[in-house]
Motif scaffolding. Sequence first.
Motif, PDB file in Angstrom:
ATOM      1  N   TRP A  16     -79.830 -90.735  67.142  1.00 16.36           N
ATOM      2  CA  TRP A  16     -78.754 -91.625  67.579  1.00 16.36           C
ATOM      3  C   TRP A  16     -77.427 -90.873  67.628  1.00 16.36           C
ATOM      4  O   TRP A  16     -76.651 -91.013  68.564  1.00 16.36           O
ATOM      5  N   TRP A  17     -77.151 -90.075  66.579  1.00 14.75           N
ATOM      6  CA  TRP A  17     -75.897 -89.344  66.522  1.00 14.75           C
ATOM      7  C   TRP A  17     -75.783 -88.372  67.694  1.00 14.75           C
ATOM      8  O   TRP A  17     -74.743 -88.294  68.347  1.00 14.75           O
ATOM      9  N   ALA A  18     -76.846 -87.635  67.974  1.00 11.31           N
ATOM     10  CA  ALA A  18     -76.807 -86.657  69.062  1.00 11.31           C
ATOM     11  C   ALA A  18     -76.565 -87.337  70.406  1.00 11.31           C
ATOM     12  O   ALA A  18     -75.758 -86.865  71.217  1.00 11.31           O
ATOM     13  N   GLY A  19     -77.256 -88.435  70.636  1.00  8.81           N
ATOM     14  CA  GLY A  19     -77.071 -89.151  71.893  1.00  8.81           C
ATOM     15  C   GLY A  19     -75.667 -89.708  72.050  1.00  8.81           C
ATOM     16  O   GLY A  19     -75.044 -89.580  73.113  1.00  8.81           O
ATOM     17  N   LEU A  20     -75.142 -90.301  70.994  1.00 10.53           N
ATOM     18  CA  LEU A  20     -73.798 -90.874  71.062  1.00 10.53           C
ATOM     19  C   LEU A  20     -72.717 -89.791  71.137  1.00 10.53           C
ATOM     20  O   LEU A  20     -71.725 -89.952  71.852  1.00 10.53           O
ATOM     21  N   ALA A  21     -72.916 -88.693  70.434  1.00 13.50           N
ATOM     22  CA  ALA A  21     -71.946 -87.592  70.497  1.00 13.50           C
ATOM     23  C   ALA A  21     -71.941 -86.967  71.894  1.00 13.50           C
ATOM     24  O   ALA A  21     -70.876 -86.643  72.433  1.00 13.50           O
ATOM     25  N   LEU A  22     -73.107 -86.820  72.485  1.00 12.30           N
ATOM     26  CA  LEU A  22     -73.188 -86.282  73.842  1.00 12.30           C
ATOM     27  C   LEU A  22     -72.499 -87.219  74.832  1.00 12.30           C
ATOM     28  O   LEU A  22     -71.744 -86.768  75.706  1.00 12.30           O
ATOM     29  N   LEU A  23     -72.715 -88.512  74.682  1.00  8.03           N
ATOM     30  CA  LEU A  23     -72.056 -89.480  75.546  1.00  8.03           C
ATOM     31  C   LEU A  23     -70.539 -89.388  75.394  1.00  8.03           C
ATOM     32  O   LEU A  23     -69.805 -89.429  76.381  1.00  8.03           O
ATOM     33  N   TRP A  24     -70.058 -89.254  74.176  1.00  5.66           N
ATOM     34  CA  TRP A  24     -68.615 -89.114  73.929  1.00  5.66           C
ATOM     35  C   TRP A  24     -68.072 -87.878  74.651  1.00  5.66           C
ATOM     36  O   TRP A  24     -67.048 -87.938  75.320  1.00  5.66           O
ATOM     37  N   LEU A  25     -68.781 -86.754  74.528  1.00  4.79           N
ATOM     38  CA  LEU A  25     -68.309 -85.522  75.152  1.00  4.79           C
ATOM     39  C   LEU A  25     -68.308 -85.612  76.674  1.00  4.79           C
ATOM     40  O   LEU A  25     -67.455 -85.031  77.337  1.00  4.79           O
ATOM     41  N   VAL A  26     -69.256 -86.346  77.236  1.00  8.28           N
ATOM     42  CA  VAL A  26     -69.306 -86.508  78.687  1.00  8.28           C
ATOM     43  C   VAL A  26     -68.150 -87.374  79.167  1.00  8.28           C
ATOM     44  O   VAL A  26     -67.592 -87.136  80.240  1.00  8.28           O
ATOM     45  N   LEU A  27     -67.772 -88.373  78.385  1.00  8.01           N
ATOM     46  CA  LEU A  27     -66.773 -89.335  78.827  1.00  8.01           C
ATOM     47  C   LEU A  27     -65.321 -88.920  78.595  1.00  8.01           C
ATOM     48  O   LEU A  27     -64.429 -89.483  79.206  1.00  8.01           O
ATOM     49  N   ILE A  28     -65.066 -87.941  77.725  1.00  6.38           N
ATOM     50  CA  ILE A  28     -63.686 -87.530  77.522  1.00  6.38           C
ATOM     51  C   ILE A  28     -63.303 -86.495  78.577  1.00  6.38           C
ATOM     52  O   ILE A  28     -64.143 -85.777  79.112  1.00  6.38           O
ATOM     53  N   SER A  29     -62.019 -86.420  78.871  1.00 10.47           N
ATOM     54  CA  SER A  29     -61.585 -85.547  79.960  1.00 10.47           C
ATOM     55  C   SER A  29     -61.450 -84.082  79.518  1.00 10.47           C
ATOM     56  O   SER A  29     -61.737 -83.184  80.284  1.00 10.47           O
ATOM     57  N   SER A  30     -60.986 -83.860  78.310  1.00 13.34           N
ATOM     58  CA  SER A  30     -60.838 -82.488  77.825  1.00 13.34           C
ATOM     59  C   SER A  30     -61.371 -82.415  76.396  1.00 13.34           C
ATOM     60  O   SER A  30     -61.199 -83.331  75.615  1.00 13.34           O
ATOM     61  N   PRO A  33     -60.394 -79.822  69.703  1.00  7.00           N
ATOM     62  CA  PRO A  33     -61.038 -79.895  68.382  1.00  7.00           C
ATOM     63  C   PRO A  33     -60.886 -81.269  67.710  1.00  7.00           C
ATOM     64  O   PRO A  33     -61.836 -81.773  67.123  1.00  7.00           O
ATOM     65  N   LEU A  34     -59.717 -81.871  67.802  1.00  7.85           N
ATOM     66  CA  LEU A  34     -59.512 -83.172  67.179  1.00  7.85           C
ATOM     67  C   LEU A  34     -60.378 -84.239  67.852  1.00  7.85           C
ATOM     68  O   LEU A  34     -60.980 -85.073  67.175  1.00  7.85           O
ATOM     69  N   GLU A  35     -60.456 -84.205  69.174  1.00 10.19           N
ATOM     70  CA  GLU A  35     -61.291 -85.166  69.886  1.00 10.19           C
ATOM     71  C   GLU A  35     -62.765 -84.983  69.550  1.00 10.19           C
ATOM     72  O   GLU A  35     -63.523 -85.943  69.477  1.00 10.19           O
ATOM     73  N   THR A  36     -63.180 -83.748  69.347  1.00  9.25           N
ATOM     74  CA  THR A  36     -64.563 -83.481  68.958  1.00  9.25           C
ATOM     75  C   THR A  36     -64.848 -84.052  67.576  1.00  9.25           C
ATOM     76  O   THR A  36     -65.901 -84.655  67.349  1.00  9.25           O
ATOM     77  N   ALA A  37     -63.918 -83.884  66.651  1.00 11.30           N
ATOM     78  CA  ALA A  37     -64.096 -84.419  65.303  1.00 11.30           C
ATOM     79  C   ALA A  37     -64.126 -85.945  65.311  1.00 11.30           C
ATOM     80  O   ALA A  37     -64.961 -86.564  64.643  1.00 11.30           O
ATOM     81  N   VAL A  38     -63.237 -86.552  66.065  1.00  7.42           N
ATOM     82  CA  VAL A  38     -63.216 -88.014  66.162  1.00  7.42           C
ATOM     83  C   VAL A  38     -64.503 -88.506  66.806  1.00  7.42           C
ATOM     84  O   VAL A  38     -65.090 -89.501  66.369  1.00  7.42           O
ATOM     85  N   GLY A  39     -64.958 -87.826  67.832  1.00 10.10           N
ATOM     86  CA  GLY A  39     -66.211 -88.203  68.486  1.00 10.10           C
ATOM     87  C   GLY A  39     -67.397 -88.086  67.558  1.00 10.10           C
ATOM     88  O   GLY A  39     -68.298 -88.943  67.568  1.00 10.10           O
ATOM     89  N   ALA A  40     -67.436 -87.051  66.743  1.00  8.82           N
ATOM     90  CA  ALA A  40     -68.534 -86.887  65.788  1.00  8.82           C
ATOM     91  C   ALA A  40     -68.528 -88.008  64.757  1.00  8.82           C
ATOM     92  O   ALA A  40     -69.575 -88.549  64.404  1.00  8.82           O
ATOM     93  N   GLY A  41     -67.339 -88.373  64.299  1.00 13.28           N
ATOM     94  CA  GLY A  41     -67.237 -89.480  63.338  1.00 13.28           C
ATOM     95  C   GLY A  41     -67.621 -90.812  63.949  1.00 13.28           C
ATOM     96  O   GLY A  41     -68.335 -91.611  63.338  1.00 13.28           O
TER      97      GLY A  41
END
Length: 60
Positions: A16-30, A33-41
Amino acid sequence: MTGRTVLAPIGELAAWWAGLALLWLVLISSVQPLETAVGAGAAALGALAARAARRAVSKR
């Protein structure tokens, strides 16, 4: 507890985490590091919620 009863929930949460984290990374524009950490959380919270919802429905 057997190895399967311990590893199955961990594997489900990881999937679930991998799928949701991948979706977050696809949907953000740039990818910053902070966005990656927030997305992981956020993905971790979503994974916990998805597992809890699946368990609640399957117990009916």
